[in-house]
Design a protein around this motif. Structure first.
Motif, short mmCIF file in Angstrom:
data_model
loop_
_atom_site.label_atom_id
_atom_site.label_comp_id
_atom_site.label_asym_id
_atom_site.label_seq_id
_atom_site.Cartn_x
_atom_site.Cartn_y
_atom_site.Cartn_z
N THR A 33 -31.55 -3.74 13.09
CA THR A 33 -32.47 -4.51 13.94
C THR A 33 -32.88 -5.82 13.27
OG1 THR A 33 -33.32 -2.44 14.83
CG2 THR A 33 -34.65 -4.41 15.19
N THR A 34 -33.11 -5.76 11.95
CA THR A 34 -33.47 -6.97 11.22
C THR A 34 -32.33 -7.98 11.23
OG1 THR A 34 -34.88 -5.64 9.77
CG2 THR A 34 -34.29 -7.85 9.01
N ILE A 35 -31.10 -7.49 11.04
CA ILE A 35 -29.94 -8.39 11.06
C ILE A 35 -29.78 -9.03 12.44
CG2 ILE A 35 -27.43 -8.47 10.86
CD1 ILE A 35 -27.65 -6.30 8.71
N THR A 36 -30.01 -8.24 13.50
CA THR A 36 -29.91 -8.77 14.86
C THR A 36 -30.95 -9.85 15.11
OG1 THR A 36 -29.11 -6.62 15.61
CG2 THR A 36 -29.90 -8.14 17.29
N LYS A 37 -32.16 -9.64 14.64
CA LYS A 37 -33.20 -10.65 14.81
C LYS A 37 -32.85 -11.94 14.07
CE LYS A 37 -37.09 -7.48 15.57
NZ LYS A 37 -38.40 -7.01 15.06
N ARG A 38 -32.29 -11.78 12.85
CA ARG A 38 -31.91 -12.96 12.10
C ARG A 38 -30.80 -13.73 12.81
NH1 ARG A 38 -31.66 -10.57 5.87
NH2 ARG A 38 -33.93 -10.25 5.64
N ARG A 39 -29.85 -13.00 13.37
CA ARG A 39 -28.77 -13.67 14.09
C ARG A 39 -29.30 -14.40 15.33
NH1 ARG A 39 -24.05 -8.97 13.98
NH2 ARG A 39 -23.50 -9.22 11.74
N ARG A 40 -30.23 -13.77 16.03
CA ARG A 40 -30.82 -14.43 17.19
C ARG A 40 -31.58 -15.68 16.79
NH1 ARG A 40 -33.27 -9.25 20.63
NH2 ARG A 40 -31.23 -8.39 21.26
N LEU A 41 -32.32 -15.60 15.69
CA LEU A 41 -33.07 -16.76 15.21
C LEU A 41 -32.12 -17.89 14.80
CD1 LEU A 41 -35.82 -18.00 14.54
CD2 LEU A 41 -35.66 -16.94 12.27
N THR A 42 -31.04 -17.53 14.10
CA THR A 42 -30.05 -18.53 13.71
C THR A 42 -29.39 -19.16 14.92
OG1 THR A 42 -29.62 -17.27 11.69
CG2 THR A 42 -27.99 -18.93 12.33
N SER A 43 -29.08 -18.33 15.93
CA SER A 43 -28.48 -18.86 17.16
C SER A 43 -29.45 -19.79 17.90
CB SER A 43 -28.06 -17.70 18.06
OG SER A 43 -27.54 -18.17 19.28
N SER A 47 -28.82 -23.70 18.73
CA SER A 47 -28.87 -24.23 20.09
C SER A 47 -29.85 -25.39 20.19
CB SER A 47 -29.24 -23.13 21.07
OG SER A 47 -30.53 -22.61 20.78
N ILE A 48 -31.01 -25.28 19.52
CA ILE A 48 -31.97 -26.38 19.51
C ILE A 48 -31.39 -27.61 18.83
CG2 ILE A 48 -34.21 -27.12 18.62
CD1 ILE A 48 -35.20 -24.27 18.99
N ARG A 49 -30.69 -27.39 17.71
CA ARG A 49 -30.07 -28.51 17.00
C ARG A 49 -29.01 -29.19 17.85
NH1 ARG A 49 -27.66 -25.83 13.36
NH2 ARG A 49 -29.57 -25.28 12.26
N ASN A 50 -28.19 -28.39 18.54
CA ASN A 50 -27.16 -28.97 19.41
C ASN A 50 -27.77 -29.71 20.60
OD1 ASN A 50 -25.10 -27.95 17.80
ND2 ASN A 50 -24.98 -26.03 18.93
N SER A 51 -28.85 -29.16 21.14
CA SER A 51 -29.51 -29.82 22.27
C SER A 51 -30.06 -31.18 21.87
CB SER A 51 -30.62 -28.94 22.83
OG SER A 51 -30.11 -27.71 23.30
N LEU A 52 -30.73 -31.22 20.71
CA LEU A 52 -31.26 -32.50 20.25
C LEU A 52 -30.14 -33.48 19.93
CD1 LEU A 52 -34.18 -31.34 17.91
CD2 LEU A 52 -34.35 -32.37 20.18
#
Length: 367
Positions: free
Chosen positions: A31-41, A45-50
């Motif tokens: 679950t922790t790894i999944t949360k980290r992956r979601r945060l990284t994603s 996405s925010i970086r690409n949008s900007l």
């Protein structure tokens, strides 16, 4: 009664299976790894949008400085805002706004405002002409032309009528704000119209050529000329589409524009730096928005002078408008002439001794 060895072994085997298939502590780790992956994603996405929203500046980062006309325009206006605050402050100006500062700042500071405004207006005029020529929806093209021309003319009127000529100046400001807001919120469906029109023209040309072939081919030369003219028209139309449809939808600059506009409305009767901040943010957002129209997509045939860009959908051709330092200096020279006309000649003539006149209203509903 103690458990039998067989039951104990079965229990240990069951616990090992649970741990192996995600039971117990490994499930928490997963679950922790999944949360980290979601945060990284999410960060990616925010970086690409900007990055997409700032594409008008980042798409030319590999070019020389003399090609960075859009970035230079923004920097010059930022220098103007900083110079007004640092050189004059708020004690020596009656109205803390661009109009108030232009009446008291030195000429080399006021020219920066006029140069940036002229460059922005030139970009707006370029976009309006290009988009109207590309749009086959007559109603939408007419509305875009009307709002675009009002925006360009009213911004020049805010310079021509000084703030002391109150009624004309304020109505010009409102005309510019309202027309620019309407221009930003207009929908752009030019590419769909181009595809439909090209399909219709292709079908009609094919049907016409087939009908002439059945008749014996008497007008074969005329048909070839008509088809060639249609193809040239479609290519020009595709170039206009490519030069007026950005690769991504720009929402950052309209958001900053409306935010600055609302700040100015809320602080309309206040005389502080917050009003000047909102006005400056809206002006820079307007300039960046019209210059974002310099970029185009490759839908419909591309355009001239394409630049390579690495995007998510593969290698794209960016056909930006060739707006560099030379083009900006041409706009700046026009801005210098406008500064001399408006600030040196027109202001003392229209408002002697700084007296405020009501003047006529440019809008019939403006009170």
């Amino acid at each position: 009664m103690s458990p039998s060895p067989s039951s104990a072994g079965a229990a240990s085997t069951q616990n090992d299976d649970d741990l192996e298939f995600g039971g117990g502590k490994p499930k928490t780790r997963t679950t922790t790894i999944t949360k980290r992956r979601r945060l990284t994603s999410l960060k990616a996405s925010i970086r690409n949008s900007l990055s997409n929203q700032l594409s008008i500046f980042t798409s030319k980062k590999h070019l020389r400085l003399r090609k960075q006309g859009e970035l230079f325009t923004q920097i010059v206006f930022l220098v103007y805002v900083t110079s007004c605050v640092m050189l004059v402050g708020k004690e020596n100006v009656e109205n803390i706004s661009a109009c108030g500062y232009n009446s008291v700042v030195p000429w080399y500071v006021g020219i920066l405002f006029y140069a940036s405004a002229t460059a922005s207006n030139h970009s707006c005029l370029w976009y309006v002409v290009r988009s109207v020529r590309a749009d086959e929806n007559t109603r939408r093209a007419t509305m875009r032309m009307v709002f675009g021309m009002i925006s360009v003319v009213s911004l020049y009127l805010t310079m021509y009528f000084p703030r002391c000529f109150w009624q004309c100046h304020q109505t010009s400001v409102w005309m510019w704000a309202i027309s620019t807001s309407a221009l930003m919120t207009m929908r752009g469906e030019e590419t769909e119209d181009a595809k439909k029109s090209s399909e219709t023209r292709t079908k009609s040309s094919k049907n016409g050529s087939k009908a002439d072939a059945r008749e014996g081919g008497e007008n074969e030369g005329d048909d070839d000329t008509t088809i060639a003219e249609n193809n040239i028209g479609l290519k020009l139309l595709a170039q206009h589409h490519a030069l007026t449809k950005p690769p991504v939808k720009m929402y950052l600059y309209p958001f900053l524009w409306f935010s600055g506009f609302l700040i100015c409305v809320a602080l309309y009767y206040e005389n502080n730096y917050y009003f000047f901040f909102g006005e400056s943010m809206a002006s820079m957002a307007y300039s960046a928005w019209v210059m974002s129209k310099h970029l185009g997509s490759t839908e419909g045939g591309g355009g001239a002078g394409g630049e390579k860009s690495s995007g998510t959908s593969g290698s794209k051709l960016w056909p930006p408008r060739n707006y560099g330092l030379r083009e900006y200096l041409c706009d700046a020279s026009v801005g210098c002439f406008l500064y001399y006309l408006c600030e040196v000649i027109n202001r003392p003539r229209m408002c002697p001794r700084g007296k405020i006149f009501a003047g006529p209203s440019l809008l019939p509903f403006f009170i």
